[in-house]
Design an enzyme around this catalytic site. Sequence first.
Site, PDB file in Angstrom:
ATOM      1  N   GLY A 121       0.837  -1.201   0.000  1.00  0.00           N
ATOM      2  CA  GLY A 121       0.000   0.000   0.000  1.00  0.00           C
ATOM      3  C   GLY A 121       0.865   1.242   0.000  1.00  0.00           C
TER       4      GLY A 121
ATOM      5  N   HIS B  94      -3.055   7.198   7.111  1.00  0.00           N
ATOM      6  CA  HIS B  94      -2.045   8.118   6.544  1.00  0.00           C
ATOM      7  C   HIS B  94      -2.713   9.408   6.041  1.00  0.00           C
ATOM      8  CE1 HIS B  94       1.858   6.188   6.633  1.00  0.00           C
ATOM      9  NE2 HIS B  94       1.418   5.083   6.065  1.00  0.00           N
TER      10      HIS B  94
ATOM     11  N   HIS C 275      -4.835   1.180   7.394  1.00  0.00           N
ATOM     12  CA  HIS C 275      -3.496   1.772   7.581  1.00  0.00           C
ATOM     13  C   HIS C 275      -3.309   2.955   6.613  1.00  0.00           C
ATOM     14  CE1 HIS C 275       1.061   1.166   8.099  1.00  0.00           C
ATOM     15  NE2 HIS C 275       0.994   1.956   7.049  1.00  0.00           N
ATOM     16  N   GLU C 276      -3.753   2.774   5.364  1.00  0.00           N
ATOM     17  CA  GLU C 276      -3.564   3.836   4.352  1.00  0.00           C
ATOM     18  C   GLU C 276      -4.498   5.025   4.612  1.00  0.00           C
ATOM     19  OE1 GLU C 276      -0.959   3.554   2.760  1.00  0.00           O
ATOM     20  OE2 GLU C 276      -0.646   1.425   3.043  1.00  0.00           O
TER      21      GLU C 276
ATOM     22  N   GLN D 100       2.630  10.094   1.797  1.00  0.00           N
ATOM     23  CA  GLN D 100       3.939   9.443   1.929  1.00  0.00           C
ATOM     24  C   GLN D 100       4.902   9.848   0.813  1.00  0.00           C
ATOM     25  OE1 GLN D 100       2.074   5.319   2.535  1.00  0.00           O
ATOM     26  NE2 GLN D 100       3.911   5.185   3.793  1.00  0.00           N
TER      27      GLN D 100
ATOM     28  N   CYS E  52       5.589  -0.179   7.710  1.00  0.00           N
ATOM     29  CA  CYS E  52       5.262   1.065   7.005  1.00  0.00           C
ATOM     30  C   CYS E  52       6.479   1.489   6.192  1.00  0.00           C
ATOM     31  CB  CYS E  52       4.902   2.159   8.015  1.00  0.00           C
ATOM     32  SG  CYS E  52       4.432   3.716   7.247  1.00  0.00           S
ATOM     33  N   LEU E  53       6.237   1.838   4.943  1.00  0.00           N
ATOM     34  CA  LEU E  53       7.355   2.235   4.082  1.00  0.00           C
ATOM     35  C   LEU E  53       7.977   3.549   4.561  1.00  0.00           C
ATOM     36  CD1 LEU E  53       5.810   1.283   0.606  1.00  0.00           C
ATOM     37  CD2 LEU E  53       7.484  -0.014   1.955  1.00  0.00           C
TER      38      LEU E  53
HETATM   39  O1  K1U Z   1       1.581   2.406   3.915  1.00  0.00           O
HETATM   40  C1  K1U Z   1       2.661   1.848   3.865  1.00  0.00           C
HETATM   41  O2  K1U Z   1       3.624   2.343   4.432  1.00  0.00           O
HETATM   42  C2  K1U Z   1       2.815   0.559   3.142  1.00  0.00           C
HETATM   43  C3  K1U Z   1       2.765  -0.649   4.054  1.00  0.00           C
HETATM   44  C4  K1U Z   1       1.323  -1.129   4.121  1.00  0.00           C
HETATM   45  C5  K1U Z   1       0.980  -2.091   5.209  1.00  0.00           C
HETATM   46  C6  K1U Z   1       1.776  -3.166   5.549  1.00  0.00           C
HETATM   47  C7  K1U Z   1       1.391  -4.041   6.552  1.00  0.00           C
HETATM   48  C8  K1U Z   1       0.216  -3.840   7.196  1.00  0.00           C
HETATM   49  C9  K1U Z   1      -0.561  -2.776   6.878  1.00  0.00           C
HETATM   50  C10 K1U Z   1      -0.190  -1.903   5.870  1.00  0.00           C
HETATM   51  C11 K1U Z   1       3.679  -1.712   3.471  1.00  0.00           C
HETATM   52  O3  K1U Z   1       3.485  -2.150   2.399  1.00  0.00           O
HETATM   53  S1  K1U Z   1       5.021  -2.228   4.441  1.00  0.00           S
HETATM   54  C12 K1U Z   1       5.747  -3.516   3.452  1.00  0.00           C
HETATM   55  C13 K1U Z   1       4.997  -4.797   3.456  1.00  0.00           C
HETATM   56  O4  K1U Z   1       4.112  -4.987   4.256  1.00  0.00           O
HETATM   57  C14 K1U Z   1       5.314  -5.854   2.473  1.00  0.00           C
HETATM   58  C15 K1U Z   1       6.377  -5.748   1.643  1.00  0.00           C
HETATM   59  C16 K1U Z   1       6.652  -6.758   0.732  1.00  0.00           C
HETATM   60  C17 K1U Z   1       5.845  -7.839   0.646  1.00  0.00           C
HETATM   61  C18 K1U Z   1       4.781  -7.957   1.469  1.00  0.00           C
HETATM   62  C19 K1U Z   1       4.495  -6.949   2.385  1.00  0.00           C
HETATM   63 ZN    ZN Z   2       2.436   3.293   6.210  1.00  0.00          ZN
END
Ligand code: K1U
Ligand code: ZN
Length: 173
Positions: free
Chosen positions: A46, A141, A137-138, A51, A95-96
Amino acid sequence: MAKRTILIHPDPRLKAVADPVAEVTDEVRTLAEDMLETMYDAPGIGLAAPQVGVMKRLLVMDCVKDETLPPRPMVLINPEVTWSSEELGTYEEGCLSIPEQYAEVERPAEVEVSWTDLEGAQQSERFDGLWATCVQHEIDHLNGKLFIDYLKPLKRQMITRKMVKMKREKARA
Ligand code: K1U
Ligand code: ZN
């Protein structure tokens, strides 16, 4: 399409409430394409416009983890949660904008969300599992809320300090 830079916590733009998208223009379509490219490249499931420093209520997501299944890139403009289940679910979130930090967060297990799509049409869908976690989560944000805001203050401060240090070291390199 172009990859955009993901802001890292702490940054005041990640704590601000984003503005509604007034009209689906070519600029909005380009933003959505760029955000999908940025999300897949990260990689993530996401990404919300704040972001990447754009204070608009737009998010992208694709929670299809099984690589044998086709991807499902979704673009949600002005999303609103219209219903939440009483049942809660816990997921270890990342979270990225807070790299390499993970913590369990409890949220409604299912949510119904309505939004405008890239054609300007109104959509609504019920999400569960990882999709429900991710969309909440998004949307957080878009309201200036991070998953660490659900944690105890001490844990949140510890993560924030780590991020400050990481950003300082990155700036020096
Ligand atoms: O919003 C963001 O920062 C993105 C985030 C979204 C998210 C992850 C986990 C739970 C809720 C929301 C991410 O994508 S973090 C990376 C991640 O979860 C992932 C990366 C590679 C493969 C699978 C998952
Ligand atoms: Zn996030």
